[in-house]
Enzyme design. Structure first.
Site, PDB file in Angstrom:
ATOM      1  N   THR A 181       8.889 -11.075 -27.395  1.00 23.02           N
ATOM      2  CA  THR A 181       9.169  -9.939 -27.131  1.00 23.02           C
ATOM      3  C   THR A 181       9.961  -9.000 -26.814  1.00 23.02           C
ATOM      4  O   THR A 181       9.239  -8.707 -28.252  1.00 23.02           O
ATOM      5  CB  THR A 181      11.014 -11.718 -27.646  1.00 23.02           C
ATOM      6  OG1 THR A 181      10.696 -12.714 -26.609  1.00 23.02           O
ATOM      7  CG2 THR A 181      12.363 -10.781 -27.156  1.00 23.02           C
ATOM      8  N   GLY A 211      16.525 -18.762 -23.878  1.00 24.00           N
ATOM      9  CA  GLY A 211      16.310 -18.475 -25.856  1.00 24.00           C
ATOM     10  C   GLY A 211      17.999 -17.867 -26.324  1.00 24.00           C
ATOM     11  O   GLY A 211      18.947 -17.344 -25.376  1.00 24.00           O
ATOM     12  N   ASP A 212      17.572 -16.771 -26.764  1.00 23.06           N
ATOM     13  CA  ASP A 212      18.682 -15.827 -27.409  1.00 23.06           C
ATOM     14  C   ASP A 212      18.364 -14.981 -26.409  1.00 23.06           C
ATOM     15  O   ASP A 212      19.842 -13.840 -26.494  1.00 23.06           O
ATOM     16  CB  ASP A 212      18.412 -15.733 -29.411  1.00 23.06           C
ATOM     17  CG  ASP A 212      17.378 -15.448 -29.301  1.00 23.06           C
ATOM     18  OD1 ASP A 212      15.766 -15.546 -29.069  1.00 23.06           O
ATOM     19  OD2 ASP A 212      16.855 -14.233 -29.548  1.00 23.06           O
ATOM     20  N   GLY A 233      12.071 -13.776 -32.021  1.00 23.23           N
ATOM     21  CA  GLY A 233      12.186 -15.127 -32.765  1.00 23.23           C
ATOM     22  C   GLY A 233      11.957 -16.120 -32.370  1.00 23.23           C
ATOM     23  O   GLY A 233      12.263 -16.534 -30.661  1.00 23.23           O
TER      24      GLY A 233
HETATM   25  N1  ASP Z   1      13.606 -15.368 -28.997  1.00 21.05           N
HETATM   26  C1  ASP Z   1      13.191 -15.688 -27.835  1.00 21.05           C
HETATM   27  C2  ASP Z   1      13.477 -16.772 -27.786  1.00 21.05           C
HETATM   28  O1  ASP Z   1      13.657 -17.075 -27.949  1.00 21.05           O
HETATM   29  C3  ASP Z   1      11.533 -16.138 -28.081  1.00 21.05           C
HETATM   30  C4  ASP Z   1      10.458 -14.772 -28.534  1.00 21.05           C
HETATM   31  O2  ASP Z   1      11.567 -13.223 -29.145  1.00 21.05           O
HETATM   32  O3  ASP Z   1       9.788 -13.909 -29.131  1.00 21.05           O
HETATM   33  O4  ASP Z   1      13.417 -16.572 -26.360  1.00 21.05           O
END
Ligand code: ASP
Length: 312
Positions: A181, A211-212, A233
């Site tokens: 990300t 996700g977040d 993450g």
């Molecule tokens: N946080 C992102 C998610 O869980 C993934 C990432 O940070 O690469 O969608």
């Protein structure tokens, strides 16, 4: 006001041979954002430009080159938050938009705060953004990984990170796919502070999973009077502690940005089993904080009067 900017290109067990392209991608993104800030442009424009560079760079899990869902498709999420007005724009489950951050910026200017799926893509058309084919976003690297996962050669380990990997397991999808990300926080000469991010989510996620990243207070938060935080993450762990808001609250309580970033990441690991990721912080005074509990996090930043600094 002194300008400043920080970008990240994901926190995970980035393999040695991928360090260089991650650093180059972060440096190029920072340079794009910095050029705007240095010319008196807004933090919003700088963040959008930096994130677009990384969305277009197939190294990262954002835009072109994003990881694939369990169905072999790409689904993209992004968000941006303006620290002066606290306006926020987010998009999710995009299948046909090359630069989700630009669509998030349009959402920020509109009547809604969060648009997903088909409706978000219709909104993209209504503001003049072209749609692409989902296949245009898929790169060979991710197609090969997905094929391997589909026939059982890769295990799906939600939140997996090869730095904490188990010896006798097949290689984790995340060990090869990672948390790439991308995110940015910028401070402009008018004193505004903006946070932005963009992602394809986690490898082989269920279609429809969010996700977040696009969730306010989880993947990002910006308050021009306190500071901004952007996280990356394992999204399912980050959401549970509202990590970005937590980091900004630590600034509110008077912690220096580096301590706030470190404490936020320690809390993530302590409160959620297997919780892992990274966090970048920028304050209204242009101070930086950055922390991660994965093997690596790719980043680059620059402060007024200084040269760019990067690491991975
Ligand atoms: N946080 C992102 C998610 O869980 C993934 C990432 O940070 O690469 O969608």
């Amino acid at each position: 006001m002194p300008i400043a900017m920080i970008v990240h290109g994901g926190a995970w067990a980035i393999p040695d041979e991928q360090v260089e392209p991650h650093l180059t991608g972060c440096q190029t993104a920072l340079a794009a954002g910095w050029a705007i800030l240095a010319a008196g442009g807004t933090a919003l424009a700088a963040c959008e430009a930096a994130v677009r560079v990384m969305e277009d760079d197939p190294v990262f899990d954002a835009g072109t080159g994003a990881v694939l869902t369990s169905a072999g498709t790409v689904e993209l999420d992004a968000a941006v938050m303006d620290g002066h007005s606290l306006r926020y724009g987010a998009v999710a489950n995009l299948r046909r938009v090359r630069n989700p951050i630009t669509l998030a910026r349009h959402v920020l200017d509109g009547p809604s705060t969060f648009l997903a799926g088909e409706g978000a893509e219709q909104f993209a058309v209504s503001v003049g953004l072209p749609l692409c084919a989902n296949a245009d976003l898929i790169v060979v690297r991710e197609r090969v990984l997905w094929e391997a996962w589909r026939v059982g050669q890769l295990s799906e380990v939600p939140g997996g990170d090869s730095s904490a990997g188990e010896q006798d397991q097949p290689p984790s999808a995340h060990a090869v796919g990672g948390h790439d990300t991308v995110g940015a926080i910028a401070l402009d000469e008018a004193g505004n502070l903006v946070a932005a991010n963009s992602t394809g989510g986690t490898s082989f996620k269920l279609p429809g999973r969010i996700g977040d990243t696009p969730m306010v207070g989880c993947g990002l938060y910006a308050d021009a009077y306190v500071g901004g935080a952007v996280c990356t993450g394992w999204g399912e762990s980050i959401v549970r502690v509202a990590l970005a808001r937590r980091a900004v609250e630590l600034l509110e309580r008077g912690l220096p940005p580096q301590s706030a970033a470190e404490l936020a990441i320690r809390t993530l690991a302590r409160r959620v089993s297997g919780g892992h990721g990274g966090c970048i912080i920028l304050t209204p005074g242009g101070r930086i904080g950055l922390a991660w509990n994965t093997r690596r996090m790719a980043y680059a930043y620059r402060q007024a009067g200084g040269e760019p600094i990067w690491g991975c």
